[in-house]
Design an enzyme around this catalytic site. Sequence first.
Site, PDB file in Angstrom:
ATOM      1  N   ARG A   1       0.829  -1.170  -0.040  1.00  0.00           N
ATOM      2  CA  ARG A   1       0.079  -0.195   0.083  1.00  0.00           C
ATOM      3  C   ARG A   1       0.913   1.252  -0.096  1.00  0.00           C
ATOM      4  O   ARG A   1       1.969   1.320   0.441  1.00  0.00           O
ATOM      5  CB  ARG A   1      -0.823   0.070   1.132  1.00  0.00           C
TER       6      ARG A   1
ATOM      7  N   ARG B   1      18.089  10.363   2.058  1.00  0.00           N
ATOM      8  CA  ARG B   1      17.479  11.486   2.971  1.00  0.00           C
ATOM      9  C   ARG B   1      18.789  12.091   3.898  1.00  0.00           C
ATOM     10  O   ARG B   1      19.756  11.535   3.913  1.00  0.00           O
ATOM     11  CB  ARG B   1      16.597  10.757   3.883  1.00  0.00           C
TER      12      ARG B   1
ATOM     13  N   GLU C   1      21.854   9.728   4.452  1.00  0.00           N
ATOM     14  CA  GLU C   1      21.729   8.162   4.401  1.00  0.00           C
ATOM     15  C   GLU C   1      21.692   7.660   2.858  1.00  0.00           C
ATOM     16  O   GLU C   1      21.035   8.191   2.199  1.00  0.00           O
ATOM     17  CB  GLU C   1      20.515   7.962   5.234  1.00  0.00           C
TER      18      GLU C   1
ATOM     19  N   ASP D   1       9.305  -1.735  14.130  1.00  0.00           N
ATOM     20  CA  ASP D   1       9.383  -0.389  14.763  1.00  0.00           C
ATOM     21  C   ASP D   1       9.830  -0.720  16.333  1.00  0.00           C
ATOM     22  O   ASP D   1       9.266  -1.768  16.672  1.00  0.00           O
ATOM     23  CB  ASP D   1       8.292   0.326  14.563  1.00  0.00           C
TER      24      ASP D   1
END
Length: 399
Positions: free
Chosen positions: A186, A295, A318, A368
């Site tokens: 998604r 980033r 990064e 996470d």
Amino acid sequence: MTVPVDLSRRLESADLVVVGSGFFGLTVAERVAHELGSRVVVLERRSHIGGNAFSEAEPETGIEVHRYGAHLFHTSNRRVWDYARRFTEFTGYQHRVFSVTKGQVYPMPINLGTICQYFGRHLTPDEARALVREQAGELSSSDVNNLEDRAVSLIGRPLYEAFVRGYTEKQWQTDPRDLPPEIISRLPVRYTFDNRYFSDDYEGLPVDGYTAWLQRMARHPLIDVVLEVDYLQVRSLVPAGTPVVYTGPLDRYFGDCEGRLGWRTLDFDQEVLPVGDFQGTSVMNYADADVPWTRIHEFRHFHPERDYPKDRTVVVREYSRRAEPADEPYYPINTPHDREVLGRYRQRAAHEPDVFFGGRLGTYQYLDMHMAIASALSMFDNELVPRLSQSQSLCRKAT
């Protein structure tokens, strides 16, 4: 690696051995020590505790830097939030991300502000939904053959080309047309102007930093942390029957006998700059393929409440690539081939009655921090309490 001379004795006295001192391992260790009064030895192959959440002050500026990439704590799990707050208070930080593409800056994730700015006109939520739906209609689900097709079928080609294609190519070092569609399930789009990156009930950063939080978790007198020891090189020293919680790479535990699992890794380029503010925000994504980094983190913005220098700042670029055997694994690639290999390792793991596999590396899942804590609490409740309570009962009977 130098093995401590008394390691055998320390392991012999342990009721539980935990491999790895990240959030999963330390949550298990703290719960077992605090709730069951059991002795825990934590083996950590690095020179510090905390796994990838480890943070430290950059010596020239004092700015706290997350050594292994930015870590943002957020959760909607009240049990996890209450548990974390036993060891730290949290700031009111709310994470917001911006993305640079073709010289313009847009808020991420894609929201109504992003859509209005990109298409250069005011759109209501319903108008934006209709526009994205029309553009996504270019491909039907039956026409999806690769990651690019899947992304276009979800958000349409214009938004895909601007914000997903180049970023994905840099993340995977592969043309998105050569990546399987399963990688993207998604792509969230918000049809409001809410530009908070997370939508969880609780969010913030530890007031004293991640390392202080993790050190408090490990401070229990029944927890013995041994640094710079690779469990796989000393596991013969663990007495037979002593339960082990293993949070290292699953394939490495079994000597890669079923093949290596695929991971992506990250490289970091840290720099101290002679300016008070480099980019005006904590994280800026770079979506264009011709910019080599994915980033830039500017860590002063994670803690605006702190008295950091006004004439210097720390930035970290990064870079993402596929992990080689000697690299630190970060994100599971999880292709169909990886899932086949994973299935074979899970069958082998089922025949290890004294080993409990957990954490990001031990389960081949991207977790996470809040997910790692929740998973560790579940393992404690459902597997370790019954196992260790039974062991204590047998010991009492024997005496």
